[in-house]
Design a protein around this motif. Structure first.
Motif, mmCIF file in Angstrom:
data_model
loop_
_atom_site.group_PDB
_atom_site.id
_atom_site.type_symbol
_atom_site.label_atom_id
_atom_site.label_comp_id
_atom_site.label_asym_id
_atom_site.label_seq_id
_atom_site.Cartn_x
_atom_site.Cartn_y
_atom_site.Cartn_z
ATOM 1 N N GLU A 245 0.830 -1.200 0.000
ATOM 2 C CA GLU A 245 0.000 0.000 0.000
ATOM 3 C C GLU A 245 0.867 1.253 0.000
ATOM 4 O OE1 GLU A 245 -3.222 0.223 2.803
ATOM 5 O OE2 GLU A 245 -3.059 -1.923 3.233
ATOM 6 N N GLY A 246 0.391 2.285 -0.580
ATOM 7 C CA GLY A 246 1.041 3.580 -0.485
ATOM 8 C C GLY A 246 2.459 3.607 -1.033
ATOM 9 N N THR A 247 3.296 4.425 -0.398
ATOM 10 C CA THR A 247 4.677 4.640 -0.832
ATOM 11 C C THR A 247 5.620 3.773 -0.010
ATOM 12 O OG1 THR A 247 4.164 6.936 -1.407
ATOM 13 C CG2 THR A 247 6.494 6.353 -1.138
ATOM 14 N N LEU A 248 6.461 3.004 -0.695
ATOM 15 C CA LEU A 248 7.413 2.124 -0.020
ATOM 16 C C LEU A 248 8.715 2.873 0.254
ATOM 17 C CD1 LEU A 248 8.093 -0.795 0.954
ATOM 18 C CD2 LEU A 248 9.058 -1.178 -1.330
ATOM 19 N N ILE A 249 9.194 2.783 1.494
ATOM 20 C CA ILE A 249 10.461 3.391 1.906
ATOM 21 C C ILE A 249 11.386 2.261 2.347
ATOM 22 C CG2 ILE A 249 11.581 5.109 3.381
ATOM 23 C CD1 ILE A 249 9.403 6.275 1.599
ATOM 24 N N GLU A 250 12.649 2.283 1.906
ATOM 25 C CA GLU A 250 13.621 1.266 2.287
ATOM 26 C C GLU A 250 14.920 1.942 2.703
ATOM 27 O OE1 GLU A 250 13.280 -2.643 -0.154
ATOM 28 O OE2 GLU A 250 13.012 -1.009 -1.614
ATOM 29 N N ALA A 251 15.597 1.367 3.680
ATOM 30 C CA ALA A 251 16.875 1.925 4.127
ATOM 31 C C ALA A 251 17.704 0.834 4.794
ATOM 32 C CB ALA A 251 16.660 3.078 5.102
ATOM 33 N N GLU A 252 19.021 0.974 4.681
ATOM 34 C CA GLU A 252 19.950 0.075 5.368
ATOM 35 C C GLU A 252 20.791 0.898 6.329
ATOM 36 O OE1 GLU A 252 22.107 -3.380 3.452
ATOM 37 O OE2 GLU A 252 23.812 -2.015 3.792
ATOM 38 N N TYR A 253 20.969 0.376 7.540
ATOM 39 C CA TYR A 253 21.717 1.071 8.579
ATOM 40 C C TYR A 253 22.880 0.194 9.044
ATOM 41 C CZ TYR A 253 17.595 4.047 8.875
ATOM 42 O OH TYR A 253 16.571 4.908 8.582
ATOM 43 N N ARG A 254 23.914 0.873 9.566
ATOM 44 C CA ARG A 254 25.075 0.152 10.081
ATOM 45 C C ARG A 254 25.534 0.749 11.412
ATOM 46 N NH1 ARG A 254 29.267 -1.336 5.145
ATOM 47 N NH2 ARG A 254 27.762 -2.464 3.827
ATOM 48 N N ALA A 255 25.937 -0.151 12.312
ATOM 49 C CA ALA A 255 26.560 0.251 13.581
ATOM 50 C C ALA A 255 27.849 -0.544 13.718
ATOM 51 C CB ALA A 255 25.633 -0.022 14.757
ATOM 52 N N PRO A 256 28.984 0.111 13.910
ATOM 53 C CA PRO A 256 30.272 -0.578 13.896
ATOM 54 C C PRO A 256 30.614 -1.200 15.246
ATOM 55 C CG PRO A 256 30.635 1.740 14.266
ATOM 56 C CD PRO A 256 29.145 1.568 14.094
ATOM 57 N N TYR A 257 31.683 -1.976 15.251
ATOM 58 C CA TYR A 257 32.289 -2.353 16.526
ATOM 59 C C TYR A 257 32.731 -1.074 17.240
ATOM 60 C CZ TYR A 257 33.163 -7.016 14.363
ATOM 61 O OH TYR A 257 33.064 -8.235 13.748
ATOM 62 N N VAL A 258 32.519 -1.004 18.536
ATOM 63 C CA VAL A 258 33.098 0.078 19.334
ATOM 64 C C VAL A 258 33.646 -0.504 20.629
ATOM 65 C CG1 VAL A 258 31.744 1.993 18.405
ATOM 66 C CG2 VAL A 258 30.840 0.673 20.309
ATOM 67 N N GLY A 259 34.624 0.178 21.211
ATOM 68 C CA GLY A 259 35.267 -0.286 22.429
ATOM 69 C C GLY A 259 34.601 0.275 23.676
ATOM 70 N N HIS A 260 34.929 -0.338 24.817
ATOM 71 C CA HIS A 260 34.420 0.139 26.105
ATOM 72 C C HIS A 260 35.302 1.261 26.648
ATOM 73 C CE1 HIS A 260 32.905 -4.024 25.739
ATOM 74 N NE2 HIS A 260 31.877 -3.594 26.408
ATOM 75 N N PHE B 220 42.983 -1.782 24.537
ATOM 76 C CA PHE B 220 42.249 -1.601 23.283
ATOM 77 C C PHE B 220 42.276 -2.874 22.443
ATOM 78 C CE2 PHE B 220 41.835 2.953 23.776
ATOM 79 C CZ PHE B 220 40.838 3.312 22.891
ATOM 80 N N ARG B 221 43.460 -3.464 22.312
ATOM 81 C CA ARG B 221 43.580 -4.641 21.434
ATOM 82 C C ARG B 221 42.771 -5.823 21.946
ATOM 83 N NH1 ARG B 221 49.185 -2.772 20.356
ATOM 84 N NH2 ARG B 221 49.846 -3.644 22.358
ATOM 85 N N GLN B 222 42.701 -5.985 23.264
ATOM 86 C CA GLN B 222 42.030 -7.159 23.826
ATOM 87 C C GLN B 222 40.571 -6.907 24.191
ATOM 88 O OE1 GLN B 222 43.456 -10.107 23.726
ATOM 89 N NE2 GLN B 222 45.216 -9.049 22.807
ATOM 90 N N ASP B 223 40.140 -5.672 24.140
ATOM 91 C CA ASP B 223 38.750 -5.362 24.468
ATOM 92 C C ASP B 223 37.808 -6.160 23.558
ATOM 93 O OD1 ASP B 223 36.446 -4.195 25.445
ATOM 94 O OD2 ASP B 223 36.701 -2.337 24.315
ATOM 95 N N ILE B 224 36.820 -6.797 24.164
ATOM 96 C CA ILE B 224 35.792 -7.483 23.384
ATOM 97 C C ILE B 224 34.704 -6.455 23.115
ATOM 98 C CG2 ILE B 224 34.163 -9.406 23.352
ATOM 99 C CD1 ILE B 224 36.039 -10.881 25.251
ATOM 100 N N PRO B 225 34.522 -6.032 21.871
ATOM 101 C CA PRO B 225 33.758 -4.817 21.588
ATOM 102 C C PRO B 225 32.246 -5.025 21.546
ATOM 103 C CG PRO B 225 34.591 -5.732 19.549
ATOM 104 C CD PRO B 225 35.139 -6.599 20.666
ATOM 105 N N ARG B 226 31.544 -3.907 21.348
ATOM 106 C CA ARG B 226 30.117 -3.954 21.050
ATOM 107 C C ARG B 226 29.902 -4.661 19.720
ATOM 108 N NH1 ARG B 226 26.951 1.506 19.577
ATOM 109 N NH2 ARG B 226 28.014 1.140 17.598
ATOM 110 N N GLN B 227 28.773 -5.321 19.605
ATOM 111 C CA GLN B 227 28.449 -6.068 18.398
ATOM 112 C C GLN B 227 28.442 -5.176 17.158
ATOM 113 O OE1 GLN B 227 26.309 -5.338 20.822
ATOM 114 N NE2 GLN B 227 24.439 -4.488 19.975
#
Length: 752
Positions: free
Chosen positions: A361-376, A465-472
């Motif tokens: 129905e109506g107008t179709l909107i599509e988008a792709e988003y990204r969130a990177p690894y980040v450290g604590h 930094f090197r050993q930090d297990i990051p955000r998904q």
């Protein structure tokens, strides 16, 4: 109160795992130990001194002092202070009349606050079914003895139990004084650490300790009314502020012991993989170096101070086993993109109406988003002190799961968990970092090779930094349709590493259930969209990931509230008014109305200025934020942020405001600037200059208002984070017309 009729039954129960991934706990966690049938046993009795008394696991009184136990770890969020003040509220103590000690590992300190997250019902749902599920979750928590700080659960967990602990101690001390004075307990009162007799005579609590130990603690059925509160809900100074300002506070990294040696490590940058070989000939002759040890995934240098140890560790030439995940960042994104496939489906969390028909129905909107690894990357790097003898191990470190510290350390050196004694420390931050065990395991391995000698391990900033297990790492593929000025359908799909399941596996409690953290931000959508579907896909084979402040909501909140904004714009509606109209939960609608009132929202600003709004509920706490920006010749300037959050009861107004402001700064800074990328299997960013948060000159004014409409007390440490990124992105769109669908935003736009 929540309008229950607005919570569709089909949106209530969603299967075998709760929004925090928690039913996995119920099936698997702590399986290596017997059930905690002794959860009510008071651990303070084991080491109680002569003429001393303990009434419960939170209060200990000797003839010399009063000690109050903080069962949750303090990572800088202030819970070490507020926990003990809640006890003092009912015990009638002043802040300078007691000492604070952190709880050791014990099932007595099981976290009741997880019950809401474990029960598979929406946060505002108060139906009999929801309450029954929460009661069942609470019973499992009691039996399991799960002791953990996280999920913004500290205040929900302790709000009742700590006040009750203080009340029981107070009434027992009154009963003791009544026996001594021959006066009815009802005729006595308490004030300032003393029992006060009718004639005004004061008997200090410490003088009653020996006699109080001889009677059974008095049962208490009622707590004081809010009108009687001296601390709760009142502006107060945190108990740790003065010592932190003066430098007297001793964090884990500050602890020293006689005969202590210092250790630094160089570990395989390909996370989870061992060392193959090493050449320490250069490092061995460097100043202060005493010994170089091989451990399972690297080497450790023992030296006369931490600096010498760190410098020498960097000079050890190591050969590493390669990573099991792709070596280069581009392939990580390729794997994420390929994960929207049936074999990776975690769960379909919602399927309301007829989504496929609605999308036509109506107008179709599509988008792709990204969130990177980040450290604590908290300011205090990972550290700890350990001593191993033939009888066991003793550890001093800051950590959020004391029982798991015992398990991990014991496994590393072939001992039993009960042979490991753990002392929790004040921490200089965590953000989820100290739920993991990078330092605990290697500390145990090192101390095991240095038996009888205290070993102090400190990670260099680069190694941290090197050993930090990051955000998904996460990707969102969103579709929606608009027609006649309304959103008629939405299909939200998220692919990400399952952070909570991965943490559970490293704790030795693997789960096969879908990770509920990947549902937060798509399952708990409170807008009235007649045709709505939400799915999560679990990426396999990438870098290990773990919980990061606000966990799944940190990415999903950005995806969802950004796309809702896109749909609202396509429908020709006002971003705030449309959200208010679509929100059918009265207390959440009030939250949106409040933040609009705070910002004096009147629609578009024009002249290169823009405002963006976002609303996310995480860990049961609903937060709405408005960000205002200005487009300058040099880039985007963030002018102001308005935040409204509903926690049921604002326990500490000053700390509440600080936590909200800190969460906003954390969320904005990481959205603007931060990501971790992989090259040759290792993280490329190894210090703050390459993973830069918000600068002081960039920080906007942040206005905060706490609402108390929720039916129960909620936490606030993490929930302000998720709305920050989408509110900023939506504000930038309002000011410039540019949509930002990937973090960090500085890839596409400058900030001043």
């Amino acid at each position: 109160m929540v309008d229950q009729s607005s919570l569709s039954r089909r949106t209530l129960v969603f299967g075998s795992i709760a929004a925090a991934g928690g039913v996995a706990f119920g099936q698997h966690a702590r399986a290596q130990r017997p059930p905690a049938s002794a959860a009510a046993t008071n651990p303070l009795t084991a080491d109680l001194g002569p003429n001393s008394v303990t009434f419960n696991p939170w209060v200990e009184i000797s003839p010399q002092k009063i000690t109050l136990i903080a069962q949750h770890a303090d990572k800088g969020q202030g819970v070490g202070s507020i926990q003990t003040l809640m006890i003092a509220e009912e015990l009638d103590l002043e802040p300078n009349q007691f000492e604070i000690r952190f709880a050791g590992p014990s099932p007595a300190y099981f976290n009741t606050g997880f019950a809401h997250e474990l029960a598979p019902f929406l946060a505002p749902d108060q139906s009999p079914e929801a309450e029954k599920a929460r009661a069942a979750a609470l019973e499992w928590l009691r039996k399991s003895g799960l002791q953990m700080t996280g999920g913004s659960s500290t205040i929900p967990d302790t709000f009742d139990k700590l006040r009750m602990a203080g009340a029981v101690a107070r009434e027992t001390l009154k009963a003791t004084a009544a026996r001594r004075a021959g006066i009815a307990a009802a005729d006595l009162r308490t004030q300032g650490g003393s029992v006060v007799l009718p004639d005004g005579t004061k008997i200090p609590y410490v003088a009653l300790a020996a006699d109080a130990a001889k009677i059974t603690p008095v049962a208490v059925t009622r707590l004081r009314e809010p009108s009687q509160w001296r601390f709760i809900g009142k502006p107060m100074e945190r108990l740790d502020i003065r010592s932190k300002v003066t430098g007297e506070m001793k964090f884990g990294i500050d602890r020293k012991m006689d005969g202590m040696v210092y250790a630094a490590v160089k570990l395989n940058p390909n996370k989870g993989q061992p060392i193959v070989s090493y050449d320490a000939s250069t490092a061995q002759s460097m100043p202060g170096v005493r010994k170089i040890l091989k451990i399972s995934n690297g080497i450790a240098v023992i030296a006369t101070n931490s600096w010498y140890a760190m410098q020498a560790a960097e000079r050890v030439d190591c050969t590493w086993a390669p990573s099991k995940y792709p070596a280069e960042q581009a392939e990580h994104w390729n794997v994420a993109a390929a994960s929207f496939a049936p074999q990776f489906l975690g769960k379909e969390w919602r399927n309301d109406g007829d989504v496929d028909a609605g999308l036509k129905e109506g107008t179709l909107i599509e988008a792709e988003y990204r969130a990177p690894y980040v450290g604590h990357q908290p300011l205090e790097p990972l550290n700890g002190i350990g001593i191993v003898t033939d009888k066991g191990m003793e550890i001093w470190a800051g950590h959020q799961t004391p029982q798991s510290v015992q398990d991990i350390a014991a496994t590393a050196i072939g001992m039993k968990p009960e042979q490991v004694t753990f002392h929790n420390e004040w921490m200089g931050g965590s953000f989820g970092h100290r739920l993991e065990f990078e330092n605990i395991r290697v500390l145990a391995e090192i101390a095991n090779q240095m038996r009888g000698i205290p070993v102090k391990l400190v990670f260099s900033r680069e190694e941290d930094f090197r050993q930090d297990i990051p955000r998904q790492i996460a990707m969102g593929r969103y579709r929606g349709s608009v027609k006649d000025g309304r959103i008629v359908a939405a299909d939200f799909q998220v692919a990400a590493n399952p952070p909570f399941k991965e943490l559970l596996a490293r704790m030795g409690t693997p789960s096969k259930d879908p990770d509920g953290q990947l549902a937060v931000g798509i399952w708990n959508l409170y807008y009235d969209i007649p045709n709505y579907r939400a799915k999560s896909f679990e990426i396999q084979g990438l870098s290990p990931c773990t919980t990061w402040r606000s966990v799944g909501a940190s990415a999903n909140g950005f995806f969802t509230e950004s796309f809702i904004d896109e749909l609202i714009h396509a429908a020709g509606l006002d971003p705030l008014l449309a959200r208010i109209e679509m929100c059918k939960i009265p207390i959440y609608r009030k939250l949106l109305e409040t933040v609009g009132e705070m910002a004096d929202w009147k629609g578009p600003l024009g002249r290169g200025k823009g405002r963006g709004v976002a609303f996310v509920e995480s860990f049961g706490t609903a937060v709405a934020e408005i960000v205002e920006v200005t487009m300058t010749d040099a880039g985007i300037k963030i002018d102001k942020v308005w935040v409204a959050a509903d926690v049921g009861t604002v326990v500490d107004p000053v700390n509440f405001e600080n936590l909200v402001q800190g969460g906003v700064v954390w969320g904005l800074g990481h959205a603007m600037n931060c990501e971790l990328t992989y090259a040759k299997g290792g993280v490329q960013q190894t210090n703050y200059n390459h993973h830069e948060g918000m600068r002081m000159y960039q920080c906007p004014a942040i206005e905060v208002r706490g609402l108390e409409n929720d039916y129960t007390v909620r936490g606030i440490g993490e929930p302000p984070v998720p709305p920050a990124a989408p509110a900023l992105a939506n504000a930038i769109f309002a000011a410039t017309g540019q949509r930002l669908r990937e973090m960090p935003f500085n890839k596409f736009i400058d900030f001043v």
